[in-house]
Design an enzyme around this catalytic site. Structure first.
Site, PDB file in Angstrom:
ATOM      1  N   ASP A 245     114.062  21.863  18.127  1.00 12.76           N
ATOM      2  CA  ASP A 245     113.236  20.793  18.289  1.00 12.76           C
ATOM      3  C   ASP A 245     112.494  21.451  19.409  1.00 12.76           C
ATOM      4  OD1 ASP A 245     113.559  17.712  17.326  1.00 12.76           O
ATOM      5  OD2 ASP A 245     112.408  18.029  19.272  1.00 12.76           O
TER       6      ASP A 245
ATOM      7  N   ALA B 116     118.615 -12.390   0.218  1.00 16.86           N
ATOM      8  CA  ALA B 116     117.288 -12.888   0.794  1.00 16.86           C
ATOM      9  C   ALA B 116     117.153 -12.977   2.293  1.00 16.86           C
ATOM     10  CB  ALA B 116     116.950 -14.187   0.125  1.00 16.86           C
TER      11      ALA B 116
ATOM     12  N   CYS C 241     111.927   3.477   6.905  1.00 18.05           N
ATOM     13  CA  CYS C 241     111.568   4.200   5.456  1.00 18.05           C
ATOM     14  C   CYS C 241     111.047   3.222   4.776  1.00 18.05           C
ATOM     15  CB  CYS C 241     113.095   4.430   4.991  1.00 18.05           C
ATOM     16  SG  CYS C 241     113.707   6.058   5.506  1.00 18.05           S
TER      17      CYS C 241
ATOM     18  N   LYS D  52     107.293   2.309   5.691  1.00 15.75           N
ATOM     19  CA  LYS D  52     106.576   3.423   5.618  1.00 15.75           C
ATOM     20  C   LYS D  52     106.368   4.082   4.208  1.00 15.75           C
ATOM     21  CE  LYS D  52     108.228   7.756   7.052  1.00 15.75           C
ATOM     22  NZ  LYS D  52     108.021   8.700   6.194  1.00 15.75           N
TER      23      LYS D  52
END
Ligand code: UDX
Length: 425
Positions: free
Chosen positions: A33, A248, A256, A259
Site C-alpha cells: 500500500d 424492507a 458495493c 457503486k
C-alpha cells in the site's frame, strides 16, 4: 497444499481480507500500500476498519512470518502470484475510475518476471480484463479474473465458505490459480474473463433488486393494510425465490451495491442499451431514503428547531463503514429542513458541518427530548433497547420511525409513542 509466495496490491478492505486469509492458508503474503501510516499500524496488527476475526489472523500470520506489509517501491520480488485489490471508485458519471488499476498494472508490467500470474480481485467493468490480459500476456504474465463476494462484517467466513469461486481466464492459468484455494470447498466456475467480471455486477444488481422489490411491496403494504414482513416471508418460502435480501426498510448502502449498480447502469448506456429494471432498482433505493423524512414532516409539519434523533450511522450492523449509508442522506435532509439532529451509533462516526448535528454517547441520550426518532441501522443495541422507557422520555408526539422494522411497536406504544415502520402494520 503447496505454500506459494503471493503479493497483494492494496491494503483496503478486499486486499487485507485476501492477504490475511491467504496467509492463514499457509501462503507467504506481502500486502502493498502507498499509505505509510496505514502500513505502520498494520505491522502492529491494527486494521483500519472493524472486521470480526481479521485482527487475530493478521497478528497470527505476522508472528508466523507469513504476512508483511510494504510500500510498493520497496519490493522487487513479487512471488508467483500478484493480486490486484485496489479501489475502483465511482466517477460523477457513474462509471468506474480505473486509474489505480492502470497504475498498478504498469508497475507489474515493468517489474514482475514472465510466468507470474495476476489475479484481479478489484471490481472492474466487463471488458477491462480482456484488455489487461492482452497487455500482460505480451510480457508473458498470466491474468485471471477472480471477483470477490465478501460481505462486510462476515468477510473472513465468506472467504472460506463462499458459495462459489469464479475464475475467468484461460484454462491452464485458471488451474494454477485454483491451486491457491485447495482449502476452500466451494464449486469453481471456470469461464472467460468478461463473464467472470459480469457475474460480480449481475450478482450485486440482483441482490439490490430483491431489496428494492421488497421496498416497493412495503410501500403498497401501507396502502392495502398488509404487513411486509409477513408478505416477504411468504414470498421467500418459495425456494425458487429464497428468503434472503427481502427485508424492507430504508434501502441499501455501503461501498458495493450503490457503486456497482451505478457502474452497471453506465455500462448499459455507454454501450447504447437501456436497463429500465436496473434504473428502477436505483430509483426505488433513492426514494426509500426520503420516506422517513417525508413521514416525519407529514406528522410534525415544519421541522425548523425540531429535535429528530437518528439511531445507527453505518450502512448495516457489525461494521464501522458509513459509506453511502442511508443515515447520511437522511441527516443531510433533516439539517436542510432545519431540524436539530442528535445521532448515535455503537461504532460508526459521521461528521456534518452543522452545529445542529451532534453525535452522542448512547441510544437513550439521543432519544431523550426528541419529538421523532429514526432507526436507520438495525444494531441489536438499538433494536433491543428498552423502548417503553425510552419513548416515555421523548417529547410529543413521540414518533418512532423504524427504518429497519426491528423495534417492537407495542413497546413504543406502551411508552406513549407513535410507531411507524416500513410497510409494517
Ligand atoms: C455486498 C454483497 O453482499 C457482497 O457479496 C459483495 O461482494 C459486496 O457487497 P456488503 O456491501 O458488505 O456486501 O453488504 P450486504 O450485507 O450485502 O448489505 C448491503 C446493504 O443492503 C446494506 O445496507 C443492508 O442494510 C441492505 N439490505 C440487505 C437491506 O436493506 N435488506 C436486505 O434484505 C438485505
Amino acid at each position: 497444499m503447496r505454500p506459494r509466495r503471493v503479493t497483494v496490491f492494496g491494503a483496503g478492505y478486499v486486499g487485507l481480507v485476501a492477504g490475511a486469509c491467504l496467509s492463514k492458508s499457509g501462503h507467504t503474503v506481502t500486502v502493498l500500500d502507498v499509505d505509510e501510516k496505514k502500513l505502520v499500524s498494520l505491522r502492529g496488527g491494527v486494521t483500519p476498519f472493524h472486521e470480526p476475526g481479521l485482527d487475530e489472523i493478521i497478528t497470527g500470520s505476522i508472528e508466523a512470518g507469513r504476512l508483511i506489509f510494504e510500500h510498493p517501491s520497496n519490493v522487487t520480488d513479487f512471488g508467483e502470484y500478484v493480486y490486484v485489490a485496489v479501489g475502483t471508485p465511482s466517477t460523477s458519471t457513474g462509471s468506474s475510475d480505473l486509474r489505480f488499476i492502470s497504475a498498478v498494472v504498469e508497475q507489474i508490467v515493468s517489474t514482475v518476471p514472465a510466468g507470474t500470474i495476476v489475479i484481479m480481485k478489484s471490481t472492474v467493468p466487463p471488458g477491462t480484463g480482456t484488455a489487461l490480459a492482452k497487455r500482460l500476456e505480451a510480457h508473458g504474465i498470466g491474468y485471471v479474473s477472480n471477483p470477490e463476494f465478501l460481505r462486510e462484517g462476515n468477510a473472513v467466513k465468506d472467504w472460506y465458505e463462499t458459495d462459489r469461486m469464479v475464475l475467468g481466464g484461460n484454462p491452464e492459468t485458471i488451474d494454477k490459480v485454483a491451486e491457491l484455494y485447495e482449502d476452500i470447498l466451494a464449486p469453481i466456475l471456470r469461464c472467460d474473463i468478461p463473464s467472470a467480471e459480469l457475474i460480480k455486477y449481475a450478482s450485486n444488481a440482483f441482490l439490490a433488486m430483491k431489496i428494492s422489490f421488497a421496498n416497493e411491496i412495503a410501500n403498497l403494504c401501507n396502502t392495502v393494510d398488509a404487513d411486509v414482513t409477513t408478505v416477504m416471508k411468504g414470498v421467500g418460502l418459495d425456494k425458487r425465490i429464497g428468503g434472503s435480501f427481502l427485508n424492507a426498510g430504508i434501502g441499501y448502502g455501503g461501498s458495493c451495491f450503490p457503486k456497482d449498480t451505478r457502474a452497471l447502469d453506465y455500462l448499459y448506456s455507454v454501450n447504447g442499451h437501456h436497463s429500465p429494471l436496473l434504473k428502477a432498482v436505483i430509483d426505488v433505493n433513492a426514494f426509500q431514503r426520503r420516506v422517513p423524512v417525508t413521514a416525519i414532516r407529514h406528522r410534525l409539519g415544519d421541522l425548523h428547531g425540531v429535535r429528530v434523533a437518528v439511531l445507527g450511522l453505518t450502512f448495516k450492523p457489525h461494521t464501522d463503514d458509513t459509506r453511502e449509508a442511508p443515515a447520511g442522506d437522511i441527516i443531510r435532509m433533516l439539517l436542510v429542513e432545519g431540524a436539530i439532529v442528535p445521532a448515535y451509533d455503537p461504532v460508526g462516526v459521521m461528521d456534518f458541518e452543522s452545529d445542529q448535528y451532534t453525535q452522542v454517547g448512547s441510544v437513550e441520550e439521543a432519544v431523550r427530548d426528541a419529538c421523532a426518532v429514526i432507526v436507520a441501522t438495525e444494531w441489536d443495541e438499538i433494536c433491543d433497547a428498552d423502548w417503553k422507557t425510552m419513548t416515555a422520555t421523548m417529547a410529543e408526539p413521540k414518533l418512532v420511525f423504524d427504518g429497519r422494522n426491528c423495534v417492537d411497536p407495542a413497546a413504543v406504544r406502551a411508552g406513549g409513542g407513535e410507531y411507524v415502520g416500513v410497510g409494517r402494520r
